[in-house]
Design a protein around this motif. Sequence first.
Motif, PDB file in Angstrom:
ATOM      1  N   SER A   1       0.827  -1.203   0.000  1.00 37.88           N
ATOM      2  CA  SER A   1       0.000   0.000   0.000  1.00 37.88           C
ATOM      3  C   SER A   1       0.867   1.261   0.000  1.00 37.88           C
ATOM      4  N   ALA A   2       2.008   1.215   0.681  1.00 36.25           N
ATOM      5  CA  ALA A   2       2.928   2.360   0.641  1.00 36.25           C
ATOM      6  C   ALA A   2       3.466   2.553  -0.773  1.00 36.25           C
ATOM      7  N   ASN A   3       3.830   1.445  -1.415  1.00 38.08           N
ATOM      8  CA  ASN A   3       4.258   1.511  -2.818  1.00 38.08           C
ATOM      9  C   ASN A   3       3.154   2.119  -3.680  1.00 38.08           C
ATOM     10  N   ALA A   4       1.914   1.687  -3.450  1.00 39.69           N
ATOM     11  CA  ALA A   4       0.792   2.210  -4.221  1.00 39.69           C
ATOM     12  C   ALA A   4       0.642   3.713  -4.026  1.00 39.69           C
ATOM     13  N   ALA A   5       0.881   4.180  -2.812  1.00 39.85           N
ATOM     14  CA  ALA A   5       0.776   5.616  -2.543  1.00 39.85           C
ATOM     15  C   ALA A   5       1.789   6.393  -3.381  1.00 39.85           C
ATOM     16  N   TYR A   6       3.009   5.863  -3.473  1.00 39.48           N
ATOM     17  CA  TYR A   6       4.027   6.526  -4.303  1.00 39.48           C
ATOM     18  C   TYR A   6       3.658   6.446  -5.785  1.00 39.48           C
ATOM     19  N   CYS A   7       3.084   5.341  -6.186  1.00 35.74           N
ATOM     20  CA  CYS A   7       2.660   5.205  -7.584  1.00 35.74           C
ATOM     21  C   CYS A   7       1.596   6.240  -7.931  1.00 35.74           C
ATOM     22  N   VAL A   8       0.646   6.424  -7.033  1.00 39.73           N
ATOM     23  CA  VAL A   8      -0.410   7.412  -7.239  1.00 39.73           C
ATOM     24  C   VAL A   8       0.182   8.812  -7.272  1.00 39.73           C
ATOM     25  N   ALA A   9       1.085   9.102  -6.334  1.00 40.81           N
ATOM     26  CA  ALA A   9       1.703  10.427  -6.284  1.00 40.81           C
ATOM     27  C   ALA A   9       2.485  10.726  -7.556  1.00 40.81           C
ATOM     28  N   GLU A  10       3.107   9.708  -8.117  1.00 43.00           N
ATOM     29  CA  GLU A  10       3.861   9.885  -9.352  1.00 43.00           C
ATOM     30  C   GLU A  10       2.924  10.101 -10.537  1.00 43.00           C
ATOM     31  N   ASP A  11       1.830   9.369 -10.572  1.00 42.53           N
ATOM     32  CA  ASP A  11       0.919   9.449 -11.712  1.00 42.53           C
ATOM     33  C   ASP A  11       0.107  10.742 -11.705  1.00 42.53           C
ATOM     34  N   ASN A  12      -0.378  11.124 -10.528  1.00 50.15           N
ATOM     35  CA  ASN A  12      -1.217  12.319 -10.424  1.00 50.15           C
ATOM     36  C   ASN A  12      -1.146  12.836  -8.993  1.00 50.15           C
ATOM     37  N   GLY A  13      -0.367  13.863  -8.781  1.00 55.22           N
ATOM     38  CA  GLY A  13      -0.185  14.387  -7.431  1.00 55.22           C
ATOM     39  C   GLY A  13      -1.473  14.778  -6.752  1.00 55.22           C
ATOM     40  N   ASP A  14      -2.429  15.267  -7.524  1.00 60.03           N
ATOM     41  CA  ASP A  14      -3.708  15.678  -6.944  1.00 60.03           C
ATOM     42  C   ASP A  14      -4.534  14.495  -6.456  1.00 60.03           C
ATOM     43  N   ALA A  15      -4.190  13.308  -6.909  1.00 62.46           N
ATOM     44  CA  ALA A  15      -4.954  12.117  -6.521  1.00 62.46           C
ATOM     45  C   ALA A  15      -4.476  11.512  -5.210  1.00 62.46           C
ATOM     46  N   PHE A  16      -3.305  11.932  -4.727  1.00 64.18           N
ATOM     47  CA  PHE A  16      -2.745  11.257  -3.558  1.00 64.18           C
ATOM     48  C   PHE A  16      -3.606  11.417  -2.317  1.00 64.18           C
ATOM     49  N   PHE A  17      -3.994  12.654  -1.987  1.00 62.61           N
ATOM     50  CA  PHE A  17      -4.761  12.875  -0.755  1.00 62.61           C
ATOM     51  C   PHE A  17      -6.085  12.119  -0.780  1.00 62.61           C
ATOM     52  N   PRO A  18      -6.846  12.153  -1.896  1.00 60.28           N
ATOM     53  CA  PRO A  18      -8.059  11.330  -1.961  1.00 60.28           C
ATOM     54  C   PRO A  18      -7.770   9.830  -1.858  1.00 60.28           C
ATOM     55  N   PHE A  19      -6.639   9.394  -2.421  1.00 63.88           N
ATOM     56  CA  PHE A  19      -6.272   7.978  -2.346  1.00 63.88           C
ATOM     57  C   PHE A  19      -5.989   7.577  -0.904  1.00 63.88           C
TER      58      PHE A  19
END
Length: 228
Positions: free
Chosen positions: A119-137
């Motif tokens: 899940s931590a890896n997924a958080a970094y993946c989301v942050a890399e793909d779309n920074g605006d998506a991280f907080f909602p994720f």
Amino acid sequence: MAAAAKNRSVFAIVVSIIVVVAVVAVGIVVYLMNRQASEPATAPAAGVVNQETGAIEVGDGDQTVTEYIDFMCPICNPAHDAYNDTLSELITDGTITLQIHPMGMLDNQSQGTEYSSRSANAAYCVAEDNGDAFFPFMDLLFKNQPAEGTTGLDDDELVKYAEQAGAEGAASCITDGTYRDFVAEQLDAMPIMPGMQGRATPTMLVNDEFVSPQGGFDAQADIVANLD
């Protein structure tokens, strides 16, 4: 006799060459393994990931709130609930930069699936793909947090929540575990709160000063009161 001696000599030379080649090959393998082990893991190539600290940053305020979290951590969930609205307001009005460090601390609490690191890896993946998506994720993972001791969410579920948050290109990064090594490095670098014998989540700092919640989580007392 002479021919036999010559054959033994040739045989000895051949064996010596084979041994030397084998030793050199082993040496090369050991060198490459040591080099790989000593080289830093690849960091996510995203503007919202601080390349020096590894934090996923949300907002651009001069003051900082730093959180070390684990998506399997049962205490991190009520902390997120207590702080979320206030943090959102402080981000929106430009007061703070929120710095999130997703940790892979509780891998031994997910029946071998290493959910914390995944899940931590997924958080970094989301942050890399779309920074605006991280907080909602992050919010989605806590709202759908698996119980400690279960297998956790599988990769397909992590991809589903990533896409729901707005990171539609993070799927392969999540399923490939692209930043698992980076996650492991971040755990090694995690600070220990004064008075604690080891690392624990959640750990929070406001403007680089450790905050120790007293009697539960209170956004006004723990965060707002410690801002300049």
